[in-house]
Design a protein around this motif. Structure first.
Motif, PDB file in Angstrom:
ATOM      1  N   GLY A  16     -16.835   4.275   9.887  1.00 11.90           N
ATOM      2  CA  GLY A  16     -16.020   3.078   9.880  1.00 11.90           C
ATOM      3  C   GLY A  16     -16.723   1.757  10.467  1.00 11.90           C
ATOM      4  O   GLY A  16     -16.723   0.731   9.671  1.00 11.90           O
ATOM      5  N   ASN A  17     -17.370   1.980  11.449  1.00 14.30           N
ATOM      6  CA  ASN A  17     -18.247   0.917  11.924  1.00 14.30           C
ATOM      7  C   ASN A  17     -19.267   0.528  10.784  1.00 14.30           C
ATOM      8  O   ASN A  17     -19.490  -0.651  10.621  1.00 14.30           O
ATOM      9  N   ARG A  51     -18.003   9.929  14.322  1.00 13.23           N
ATOM     10  CA  ARG A  51     -16.580   8.897  13.910  1.00 13.23           C
ATOM     11  C   ARG A  51     -17.082   7.397  13.564  1.00 13.23           C
ATOM     12  O   ARG A  51     -16.608   6.551  14.095  1.00 13.23           O
ATOM     13  N   ASN A  52     -18.484   7.256  13.309  1.00 13.00           N
ATOM     14  CA  ASN A  52     -19.218   6.249  13.360  1.00 13.00           C
ATOM     15  C   ASN A  52     -19.036   5.490  11.711  1.00 13.00           C
ATOM     16  O   ASN A  52     -19.607   4.549  11.485  1.00 13.00           O
ATOM     17  N   LEU A 104     -11.523  -1.757   4.334  1.00 13.97           N
ATOM     18  CA  LEU A 104     -11.642   0.085   4.387  1.00 13.97           C
ATOM     19  C   LEU A 104     -10.800   0.750   3.637  1.00 13.97           C
ATOM     20  O   LEU A 104     -10.970   1.720   3.191  1.00 13.97           O
ATOM     21  N   ARG A 115     -11.389   4.966  -0.354  1.00 13.12           N
ATOM     22  CA  ARG A 115     -10.664   3.396   0.010  1.00 13.12           C
ATOM     23  C   ARG A 115      -9.563   3.597  -0.385  1.00 13.12           C
ATOM     24  O   ARG A 115      -8.411   3.215   0.330  1.00 13.12           O
ATOM     25  N   GLN A 116      -9.279   4.270  -1.419  1.00 10.17           N
ATOM     26  CA  GLN A 116      -7.756   4.084  -1.943  1.00 10.17           C
ATOM     27  C   GLN A 116      -6.737   5.139  -1.432  1.00 10.17           C
ATOM     28  O   GLN A 116      -5.686   4.946  -1.012  1.00 10.17           O
ATOM     29  N   HIS A 117      -7.264   6.147  -0.802  1.00  3.07           N
ATOM     30  CA  HIS A 117      -6.579   7.331  -0.110  1.00  3.07           C
ATOM     31  C   HIS A 117      -6.627   7.066   1.498  1.00  3.07           C
ATOM     32  O   HIS A 117      -6.116   7.923   2.028  1.00  3.07           O
ATOM     33  N   GLY A 118      -7.324   5.962   2.013  1.00  6.52           N
ATOM     34  CA  GLY A 118      -7.358   5.974   3.244  1.00  6.52           C
ATOM     35  C   GLY A 118      -8.105   6.781   4.154  1.00  6.52           C
ATOM     36  O   GLY A 118      -8.167   6.800   5.268  1.00  6.52           O
ATOM     37  N   MET A 159     -19.112   1.101   7.511  1.00  6.72           N
ATOM     38  CA  MET A 159     -18.450   0.680   6.300  1.00  6.72           C
ATOM     39  C   MET A 159     -18.025  -0.570   6.471  1.00  6.72           C
ATOM     40  O   MET A 159     -17.699  -1.408   5.511  1.00  6.72           O
ATOM     41  N   MET A 160     -17.788  -1.153   7.683  1.00 11.57           N
ATOM     42  CA  MET A 160     -17.316  -2.478   7.879  1.00 11.57           C
ATOM     43  C   MET A 160     -18.378  -3.467   8.200  1.00 11.57           C
ATOM     44  O   MET A 160     -18.231  -4.619   8.318  1.00 11.57           O
ATOM     45  N   LYS A 180       0.821  -1.181  -0.139  1.00 11.88           N
ATOM     46  CA  LYS A 180      -0.108   0.023   0.149  1.00 11.88           C
ATOM     47  C   LYS A 180       1.012   1.160  -0.043  1.00 11.88           C
ATOM     48  O   LYS A 180       1.837   1.469   0.776  1.00 11.88           O
ATOM     49  N   VAL A 204     -12.490   4.502  15.555  1.00 14.27           N
ATOM     50  CA  VAL A 204     -14.001   4.624  15.176  1.00 14.27           C
ATOM     51  C   VAL A 204     -14.702   4.907  16.611  1.00 14.27           C
ATOM     52  O   VAL A 204     -14.229   4.249  17.620  1.00 14.27           O
ATOM     53  N   ASP A 205     -15.706   5.625  16.667  1.00 12.08           N
ATOM     54  CA  ASP A 205     -16.582   5.629  18.085  1.00 12.08           C
ATOM     55  C   ASP A 205     -17.745   4.932  17.634  1.00 12.08           C
ATOM     56  O   ASP A 205     -18.402   4.888  16.464  1.00 12.08           O
ATOM     57  N   LEU A 251     -11.410   6.601   4.961  1.00 13.72           N
ATOM     58  CA  LEU A 251     -12.251   6.050   5.615  1.00 13.72           C
ATOM     59  C   LEU A 251     -11.876   5.623   7.060  1.00 13.72           C
ATOM     60  O   LEU A 251     -12.702   5.544   7.940  1.00 13.72           O
ATOM     61  N   ILE A 252     -10.300   5.710   7.289  1.00 12.87           N
ATOM     62  CA  ILE A 252      -9.847   5.457   8.577  1.00 12.87           C
ATOM     63  C   ILE A 252      -9.290   6.848   9.138  1.00 12.87           C
ATOM     64  O   ILE A 252      -8.704   6.727  10.030  1.00 12.87           O
ATOM     65  N   GLN A 253      -9.630   7.850   8.345  1.00 10.11           N
ATOM     66  CA  GLN A 253      -9.182   9.036   8.780  1.00 10.11           C
ATOM     67  C   GLN A 253     -10.393   9.859   9.325  1.00 10.11           C
ATOM     68  O   GLN A 253     -11.475   9.652   8.560  1.00 10.11           O
TER      69      GLN A 253
END
Lengths: 283, 272
Positions: free
Chosen positions: B99-100, B96-97, A70, B262-265, B102-103, A29, A103-104, B267-269
Motif C-alpha cells: 500500500g505504501n 504489508r508494504n 488504491l 484495484r477494482q476488488h480492493g 502503490m500510493m 463503490k 499498511v506497515d 490492495l488494501i487487504q
C-alpha cells in the motif's frame, strides 16, 4: 534517465488553481453485491482539517482508498489537488502521503533505512537533513537505527507518521493517526499535525474513532453510515444540531439511529441511509 | 503506483530507492543470504557427483561430459531468476508494504525493473559460488561455453522474468493465498523444457508444447554445444522471439491483474 512529462494527451487538462484539495462527486463503490460507498460527494478546501467519522463498515476506509487511487470507484469521480484520480495520479502522488493501520513499514529495515527509501522514492531534497528534522520533531532519535519490527506500537505509529510527512505533503490522509499512542504522545502528535497544517498550509483528511481528537483538530466533520454521508458540518454545528455537548454523543446517536427532538441531520443522505442493507468495507 | 502513465517519466531515483530497499533487507538477514547460496551449492554437488559416476560407466555420457552439470546450472539460472524476482515482490506482501508503494510516485514499470535488477543480484549471489564449485570439484567451467553462454543466459532470464511478472500479478490480485504458485510454477515447466533429456524423448504431441517454451531451445542448444560442439544460433533466435511475446503477454497480464486488484480492493487487504 528522468523523463518527467508535462501532460497526458487526450485527457482534459484541469485548472488546479483555486480548486478544492479533494473533490469527490457521486462516488459509488460496490464489492460484488455489497454497496460499500453509496453516492458520496464532498469538497475539502485547501488548508483545512476534515474528520471522517463513522462506525466500522461505514465506508471511510474505502472512501479514503478511492481518494488515494488504491481502489477504483464503481462510478463517480475523484479529483485531488485539481487532478482527476487515478488518470493523472502521477501529478499528485508525489504531493500527498498517508498513514494507515492497514499498511506497515518493512520490519527488518531500521527506521532510518525505511525513511531513506521512502525519501528517495519521493525525491526529497536534503534527505539526511529531513530525516534528522523528523527525528527531532517526532522524537525518533533514540530508535532511529533500530529495526522497525523491534519498536513498540506507539513508536511504529510515530515512524509511520514520519514516513507520511517525509515529502512535506500538501495533502495528508490519516487513518487513525493516534491509535496505539499513550495520551501524552497522542496529544503531542495532534499538536504536531496542527503546527504542520499551519506552517505548510497542508490539507488533512483524518479518519478517527477518537472524538476528542476530531473535536480538537477538525474544522469540519463528515459522518458516514452504511456507505453514505449522514451529516457534514463543523464540530460545533453538528453538536448544536443534535443537542449534544460532545461529538461522542452525536456519534452514538448516529450509530444507534437515535434522532433527538430538534435535531436535523443535513442532506437527503439521512433518509436514504436507513433504506440500505448492511454494507461493509472490504478492508 | 500510477497504472495509467506507463511509459512516461521512468525515474532512476525511484528504481534506485527500491533496489536500496531490497539491498538493506538482504544485508540485514544472514538466513536470506545463506538460502541464496545453500540450495544451488547442494544441487551442483549432488548432480556433479552423479555425472561423474555415470560418465565413468557409460560411453555416451563420457563423451557428453558436462551435460548434466551444465543443465543443472542453466536450470538454476532459470529457476533462481524467477524466484529472485518473485521473492522480492513477496517481501512487500509479507511486510504489508505494498500500500505504501502503490500510493507513492513509484510506477509499475519502475517497480518491475527494480525486481528484475534484484533478481540478477540474487542470482549472482547464488550462481557464482555454484559455478566456482563446479570448476573446483568437477573441472567444469561454465564460462567455457564462451559467447553462446550470453545467448543461453539472456533467453533464460527473460523467461524467468516473464513468469515472475505473471505470478506476481496473480499474488497481487489474489493475495498470499496464491503464494504457492510462486514456488511451484517453474517445476511445471521443468519436464516440458527438457532440462536433462532431449526433446525427442517426449511423445510427438508433447513436443509441440515443449517447443512453445523458450528454455527448451536453450537446453537443446546446450546439448548441441557440448555433444556436437556446434552453436545453434537458430534455436536462440527462435527462443528470443517467443520470449518477446511471452514478456509482453506477462506485462500486459500484470497490468490487468493490477487494475483488477484495484477494482476488488485487494490492495488494501493484506492477507490471504
Amino acid at each position: 534517465m528522468s523523463i518527467e512529462t508535462a501532460a497526458l494527451p487526450g485527457l482534459p487538462q484541469p485548472d488546479p488553481s483555486g480548486s478544492a484539495a479533494i473533490d469527490v462527486a457521486h462516488l459509488v463503490k460496490f464489492y460484488k453485491a455489497t454497496r460499500a460507498v453509496d453516492d458520496v460527494s464532498f469538497k475539502i478546501p485547501r488548508g483545512s482539517i476534515t474528520g471522517l467519522l463513522g462506525g466500522n463498515g461505514a465506508g471511510k476506509t474505502t472512501t479514503i482508498a478511492m481518494i488515494m487511487g488504491l481502489v477504483l470507484p464503481t462510478s463517480g469521480r475523484v479529483q485531488v489537488l485539481g487532478y482527476p484520480m487515478p488518470e493523472q495520479s502521477d501529478r499528485v502522488l508525489g504531493r500527498m502521503n498517508f498513514e494507515s493501520p492497514y499498511v506497515d513499514m518493512p520490519m527488518r529495515l531500521t527506521v532510518r533505512q525505511n525513511l531513506t527509501v521512502f525519501g528517495k522514492l519521493y525525491a526529497v531534497p536534503d534527505l539526511r537533513e529531513r530525516i534528522s528534522q523528523l527525528a527531532a520533531d517526532l522524537d525518533l532519535g533514540e530508535f532511529l537505527d533500530r529495526a522497525n519490527g523491534k519498536l513498540s506500537a506507539g513508536q511504529k505509529t510515530r515512524v509511520a507518521l514520519a514516513k507520511a510527512l517525509i515529502n512535506r505533503p500538501d495533502l495528508l490522509l490519516l487513518d487513525e493517526p493516534t491509535a496505539s499512542l499513550d495520551p501524552d504522545t497522542a496529544d503531542w502528535i495532534r499538536s504536531h499535525l496542527e503546527a504542520y497544517r499551519k506552517t505548510h498550509g497542508a490539507t488533512i483528511l483524518l479518519a478517527s474513532h477518537n472524538m476528542l481528537e476530531v473535536e480538537r483538530l477538525c474544522d469540519r466533520v463528515i459522518i458516514m453510515k452504511r456507505g453514505r454521508i449522514e451529516d457534514d458540518d463543523s464540530p460545533a454545528g453538528i453538536m448544536a444540531r443534535y443537542n449534544r455537548s460532545t461529538l461522542e454523543e452525536v456519534f452514538l446517536d448516529v450509530a444507534r439511529g437515535r434522532v433527538h427532538e430538534g435535531s436535523a441531520p443535513i442532506g437527503a443522505a439521512a433518509e436514504g441511509a436507513a433504506a440500505h442493507g448492511p454494507a461493509g468495507e472490504s478492508a | 503506483m500510477s497504472n495509467v502513465d506507463l511509459h512516461r517519466g521512468i525515474a532512476l531515483h525511484r528504481i534506485n530507492a527500491m533496489i536500496l530497499r531490497y539491498w538493506y533487507l538482504l544485508m540485514s538477514s544472514w538466513p536470506r543470504l545463506l538460502e541464496l547460496v545453500y540450495w544451488p551449492a547442494l544441487q551442483i554437488i549432488t548432480w556433479g557427483f552423479l555425472q561423474k559416476y555415470i560418465s565413468s560407466n557409460a560411453g555416451f555420457f563420457a563423451q557428453a561430459g558436462g551435460t548434466l552439470i551444465g543443465a543443472v546450472i542453466l536450470w538454476d539460472i532459470l529457476f533462481r531468476g524467477q524466484l529472485g524476482f518473485s521473492i522480492s515482490f513477496l517481501e512487500e506482501m509479507w511486510a504489508r508494504n505494498l500500500g505504501n508503494l502503490m500510493m507513492s510516485p513509484l510506477k509499475p514499470i519502475e517497480f518491475l525493473i527494480s525486481l528484475m535488477i534484484m533478481s540478477l543480484i540474487r542470482l549472482a549471489i547464488g550462481v557464482i559460488p555454484m559455478m566456482l564449485l563446479a570448476m573446483l570439484l568437477f573441472d567444469f567451467n561454465l564460462l567455457g561455453f564462451g559467447l553462446p553462454l550470453i545467448a543461453f543466459f539472456c533467453n533464460l532470464i527473460f523467461t524467468s522474468w516473464s513468469l515472475g511478472i505473471f505470478v506476481s500479478g496473480l499474488v497481487l490480485r489474489n493475495g498470499l493465498g496464491a503464494e504457492s504458485i510462486v514456488w511451484t510454477l517453474m517445476f511445471g515447466v521443468m519436464p516440458l523444457a527438457c532440462v536433462y533429456y532431449p526433446v525427442s524423448v517426449l511423445p510427438g504431441w508433447l513436443q509441440y508444447v515443449a517447443w512453445a517454451l523458450p528454455p527448451t531451445y536453450v537446453f537443446e542448444g546446450m546439448r548441441a554445444l557440448l555433444i556436437q560442439q556446434i552453436f545453434r544460433a537458430d534455436l536462440m533466435i527462435e527462443a528470443l522471439a517467443i520470449n518477446i511475446g511471452l514478456f509482453a503477454a506477462s506485462f500486459a497480464s500484470f497490468l490487468l491483474l493490477l487494475t483488477s486488484a484495484r477494482q476488488h480492493g485487494s490492495l488494501i487487504q493484506s492477507g490471504e
